[in-house]
Design a protein around this motif. Structure first.
Motif, PDB file in Angstrom:
ATOM      1  N   UNK A   1      -1.469  50.057  -1.055  1.00 49.60           N
ATOM      2  CA  UNK A   1      -0.538  50.849  -0.113  1.00 49.60           C
ATOM      3  C   UNK A   1       0.790  50.415  -0.523  1.00 49.60           C
ATOM      4  N   UNK A   2       1.125  49.281  -1.163  1.00 47.10           N
ATOM      5  CA  UNK A   2       2.277  48.938  -1.732  1.00 47.10           C
ATOM      6  C   UNK A   2       2.906  49.853  -2.552  1.00 47.10           C
ATOM      7  N   UNK A   3       1.767  50.266  -3.526  1.00 49.90           N
ATOM      8  CA  UNK A   3       2.024  50.992  -4.866  1.00 49.90           C
ATOM      9  C   UNK A   3       2.331  52.494  -4.674  1.00 49.90           C
ATOM     10  N   UNK A   4       1.803  52.955  -3.364  1.00 49.09           N
ATOM     11  CA  UNK A   4       1.732  54.249  -2.988  1.00 49.09           C
ATOM     12  C   UNK A   4       3.064  55.101  -2.987  1.00 49.09           C
ATOM     13  N   UNK A   5       4.405  54.238  -2.946  1.00 45.39           N
ATOM     14  CA  UNK A   5       5.508  54.963  -2.757  1.00 45.39           C
ATOM     15  C   UNK A   5       5.941  55.319  -4.317  1.00 45.39           C
ATOM     16  N   UNK A   6       5.394  54.867  -5.154  1.00 45.26           N
ATOM     17  CA  UNK A   6       5.705  55.249  -6.581  1.00 45.26           C
ATOM     18  C   UNK A   6       5.296  56.702  -6.909  1.00 45.26           C
ATOM     19  N   UNK A   7       3.813  57.126  -6.693  1.00 44.52           N
ATOM     20  CA  UNK A   7       3.534  58.564  -6.809  1.00 44.52           C
ATOM     21  C   UNK A   7       4.359  59.499  -5.769  1.00 44.52           C
ATOM     22  N   UNK A   8       4.428  59.070  -4.655  1.00 44.26           N
ATOM     23  CA  UNK A   8       5.139  59.810  -3.580  1.00 44.26           C
ATOM     24  C   UNK A   8       6.543  60.102  -3.853  1.00 44.26           C
ATOM     25  N   UNK A   9       7.143  59.090  -4.520  1.00 43.67           N
ATOM     26  CA  UNK A   9       8.595  59.276  -5.036  1.00 43.67           C
ATOM     27  C   UNK A   9       8.691  60.223  -6.110  1.00 43.67           C
ATOM     28  N   UNK A  10       7.614  60.093  -7.141  1.00 43.11           N
ATOM     29  CA  UNK A  10       7.515  61.313  -8.102  1.00 43.11           C
ATOM     30  C   UNK A  10       7.526  62.691  -7.556  1.00 43.11           C
ATOM     31  N   UNK A  11       6.668  62.766  -6.738  1.00 42.88           N
ATOM     32  CA  UNK A  11       6.455  64.150  -5.906  1.00 42.88           C
ATOM     33  C   UNK A  11       7.995  64.570  -5.500  1.00 42.88           C
ATOM     34  N   UNK A  12       8.668  63.577  -4.881  1.00 49.06           N
ATOM     35  CA  UNK A  12       9.620  63.974  -4.385  1.00 49.06           C
ATOM     36  C   UNK A  12      10.949  64.366  -5.147  1.00 49.06           C
ATOM     37  N   UNK A  13      10.955  63.648  -6.486  1.00 48.68           N
ATOM     38  CA  UNK A  13      11.902  64.051  -7.361  1.00 48.68           C
ATOM     39  C   UNK A  13      11.964  65.436  -7.789  1.00 48.68           C
ATOM     40  N   UNK A  14      10.751  66.070  -7.731  1.00 48.83           N
ATOM     41  CA  UNK A  14      10.745  67.582  -8.213  1.00 48.83           C
ATOM     42  C   UNK A  14      11.778  68.385  -7.353  1.00 48.83           C
ATOM     43  N   UNK A  15      12.277  68.013  -6.048  1.00 48.85           N
ATOM     44  CA  UNK A  15      13.130  68.768  -5.365  1.00 48.85           C
ATOM     45  C   UNK A  15      14.556  68.214  -5.562  1.00 48.85           C
ATOM     46  N   UNK A  16      14.925  67.283  -6.418  1.00 45.13           N
ATOM     47  CA  UNK A  16      16.159  67.035  -6.605  1.00 45.13           C
ATOM     48  C   UNK A  16      16.845  68.136  -7.570  1.00 45.13           C
ATOM     49  N   UNK A  17      17.979  68.317  -7.307  1.00 43.94           N
ATOM     50  CA  UNK A  17      18.912  69.789  -7.931  1.00 43.94           C
ATOM     51  C   UNK A  17      18.882  69.410  -9.156  1.00 43.94           C
ATOM     52  N   UNK A  18      19.123  68.255  -9.613  1.00 40.15           N
ATOM     53  CA  UNK A  18      19.524  67.948 -11.214  1.00 40.15           C
ATOM     54  C   UNK A  18      18.863  66.526 -11.710  1.00 40.15           C
ATOM     55  N   UNK A  19      18.752  66.539 -12.945  1.00 36.57           N
ATOM     56  CA  UNK A  19      17.921  65.486 -13.519  1.00 36.57           C
ATOM     57  C   UNK A  19      18.743  64.045 -13.077  1.00 36.57           C
ATOM     58  N   UNK A  20      20.127  64.046 -12.899  1.00 33.52           N
ATOM     59  CA  UNK A  20      20.895  63.005 -12.588  1.00 33.52           C
ATOM     60  C   UNK A  20      20.650  62.623 -11.229  1.00 33.52           C
ATOM     61  N   UNK A  21      20.499  63.878 -10.367  1.00 36.05           N
ATOM     62  CA  UNK A  21      20.111  63.613  -8.863  1.00 36.05           C
ATOM     63  C   UNK A  21      18.746  62.795  -8.760  1.00 36.05           C
ATOM     64  N   UNK A  22      17.849  63.206  -9.712  1.00 34.29           N
ATOM     65  CA  UNK A  22      16.616  62.478  -9.613  1.00 34.29           C
ATOM     66  C   UNK A  22      16.552  61.051 -10.242  1.00 34.29           C
ATOM     67  N   UNK A  23      17.355  60.760 -11.069  1.00 30.68           N
ATOM     68  CA  UNK A  23      17.475  59.578 -11.574  1.00 30.68           C
ATOM     69  C   UNK A  23      18.128  58.803 -10.365  1.00 30.68           C
TER      70      UNK A  23
END
Length: 112
Positions: free
Chosen positions: A72-94
């Motif tokens: 459960x503690x590690x679940x945020x990592x793949x969820x974050x990866x999924x959310x980074x797809x919707x950042x407008x730029x690579x810098x925004x995702x970073x």
């Protein structure tokens, strides 16, 4: 339950089930119809190779029989990866990744 009570409970209730499971694994390992590429063979080999580590919770009352709290503690990592797809730029995702890492590492809730 805590301490010796938990250990006694595990010895009387969980140990027979664990012994039966590993006896079954050793018995199934002898089957000639299971090929090495069979998923069941891989799972049985994994269980047999980690038998000692899987039995630790029987003798140590402080060890949890599962790792759900860690998963459960590690679940945020793949969820974050999924959310980074919707950042407008690579810098925004970073930047989102940095902020999320800070939030997770500053979490005050202890892992239980």
């Amino acid at each position: 339950m805590t301490g010796d009570d938990k250990k006694t409970y595990r010895q009387t209730h969980a140990k027979p089930v664990v012994n039966k499971f590993f006896d079954w694994c050793h018995q199934e390992r002898q089957r000639i119809d299971l090929t090495p590429s069979n998923p069941l063979t891989k799972a049985i080999n994994y269980a047999c190779n980690h038998e000692i580590q899987m039995r630790v919770f029987l003798d140590n009352p402080d060890v949890s029989p599962d790792t759900n709290h860690l998963e459960r503690a590690l679940r945020c990592i793949p969820m974050g990866r999924k959310n980074y797809m919707f950042c407008w730029t690579e810098l925004g995702a970073e930047h989102v990744g940095i902020i999320q890492s800070l939030l997770v590492s500053c979490n005050t809730d202890p892992i239980k």
